[in-house]
Design an enzyme around this catalytic site. Sequence first.
Site, PDB file in Angstrom:
ATOM      1  NE  ARG A  98       6.923   0.791   5.128  1.00  0.00           N
ATOM      2  CZ  ARG A  98       5.723   0.215   5.056  1.00  0.00           C
ATOM      3  NH1 ARG A  98       5.633  -1.065   4.752  1.00  0.00           N
ATOM      4  NH2 ARG A  98       4.626   0.903   5.273  1.00  0.00           N
ATOM      5  CG  HIS A 156       3.107   3.719   8.745  1.00  0.00           C
ATOM      6  ND1 HIS A 156       3.243   4.585   7.670  1.00  0.00           N
ATOM      7  CD2 HIS A 156       2.707   2.532   8.220  1.00  0.00           C
ATOM      8  CE1 HIS A 156       2.937   3.925   6.557  1.00  0.00           C
ATOM      9  NE2 HIS A 156       2.616   2.689   6.871  1.00  0.00           N
ATOM     10  CE  LYS A 190      26.773  -2.332  -5.171  1.00  0.00           C
ATOM     11  NZ  LYS A 190      26.992  -1.225  -6.101  1.00  0.00           N
ATOM     12  NE  ARG A 229      -1.684  -1.994   2.810  1.00  0.00           N
ATOM     13  CZ  ARG A 229      -1.741  -3.250   2.350  1.00  0.00           C
ATOM     14  NH1 ARG A 229      -2.735  -3.609   1.615  1.00  0.00           N
ATOM     15  NH2 ARG A 229      -0.817  -4.136   2.647  1.00  0.00           N
ATOM     16  CB  THR A 230       3.290   2.634   2.423  1.00  0.00           C
ATOM     17  OG1 THR A 230       2.523   2.085   3.481  1.00  0.00           O
ATOM     18  CG2 THR A 230       3.784   4.010   2.803  1.00  0.00           C
TER      19      THR A 230
HETATM   20  N1   CP Z   1      -0.477  -0.049   5.780  1.00  0.00           N
HETATM   21  C1   CP Z   1       0.751  -0.314   5.285  1.00  0.00           C
HETATM   22  O1   CP Z   1       1.738   0.267   5.701  1.00  0.00           O
HETATM   23  O2   CP Z   1       0.772  -1.266   4.318  1.00  0.00           O
HETATM   24  P1   CP Z   1       2.083  -1.717   3.534  1.00  0.00           P
HETATM   25  O3   CP Z   1       3.008  -2.372   4.538  1.00  0.00           O
HETATM   26  O4   CP Z   1       1.604  -2.666   2.475  1.00  0.00           O
HETATM   27  O5   CP Z   1       2.714  -0.486   2.952  1.00  0.00           O
END
Ligand code: CP
Length: 306
Positions: free
Chosen positions: A104, A132, A83, A54-55
């Site tokens: 991320r 998040h 590396k 999603r993100t």
């Molecule tokens: N909600 C969420 O962070 O989903 P993903 O891990 O798929 O990005």
Amino acid sequence: MKKLRHMMNPLDFSVEELERLFDLAGNIERDMEGYSHKCDGRILATCFYEPSTRTRLSFETAMLRLGGKCMGFADANSSSAAKGESVADTIRVISCFADICAMRHPKEGAPMVAASKSTIPVINAGDGGHQHPTQTLTDLLTIRSLYGKLGGFTIGLCGDLKFGRTVHSLIEALSRYEGIRFIFISPNELKVPDYITEMLRQKGIDYEEVVRLEEVMSQLDFLYMTRVQKERFFNEEDYIRLKDFYILNKEKMALAKESMYILHPLPRVNEISVEIDDDPRAAYFRQVQYGMYVRMALILTLLGIE
Ligand code: CP
């Protein structure tokens, strides 16, 4: 010159700034065409050192729908991190190529390190078990859109409240609004961290901690389900013992208000039975859609376009 701004934590934006962001997301939802060239010529980098559906795709779709372009990596092993390159060096390189970056990382604080070395806006797209923020913006916009306001409701957060970073970000963000009561529903091993309950106590915010979902179901206006975070467990046995502790099914839903909404940041594993998906109270796929609008609004805001 405009000050460089990042998004590390939902609290980086004041309540008033968030209102403007959500209003902008609402305008985008009503008039996608009107925003389809706002980012012409701009590039988003997505640097994902941890898996995501999603993100990452929501960020990339957001930029594409604004007329911009995207590049990046979806796996640390396909980048020079394999590396031994540091996050600080990587973002210096990305800053030469892109206008904005969503990152991320499994290590708490890594996007913050990147932001400190970056010359472009950096968005924390999830750092370890910490924060998040764009999921929180998604959750806030979803609640605001479904309920009409941010405040005056009881929300139950259920599942892995220890490792679930979306939960930590959401509680902190909601603690700034009036009249919200929190009910934390988790096994004892996965309780919400002490720093969060301490923050709620200091602010005089009403909260309760329970183990059984059935006990509190009838009180809830929102039920925020979460998956047990397999990737953050040190011990596989503990994960196997706890992973199916809560399974939301029709029987449990019969105890809920007709007006209650079910939210989930997704991905779901077993904690919501698929038999619930057609229940009008199931809002978790609508939540994904709101995530795209709010990320479009955030990109425009951080680039200083709106
Ligand atoms: N909600 C969420 O962070 O989903 P993903 O891990 O798929 O990005």
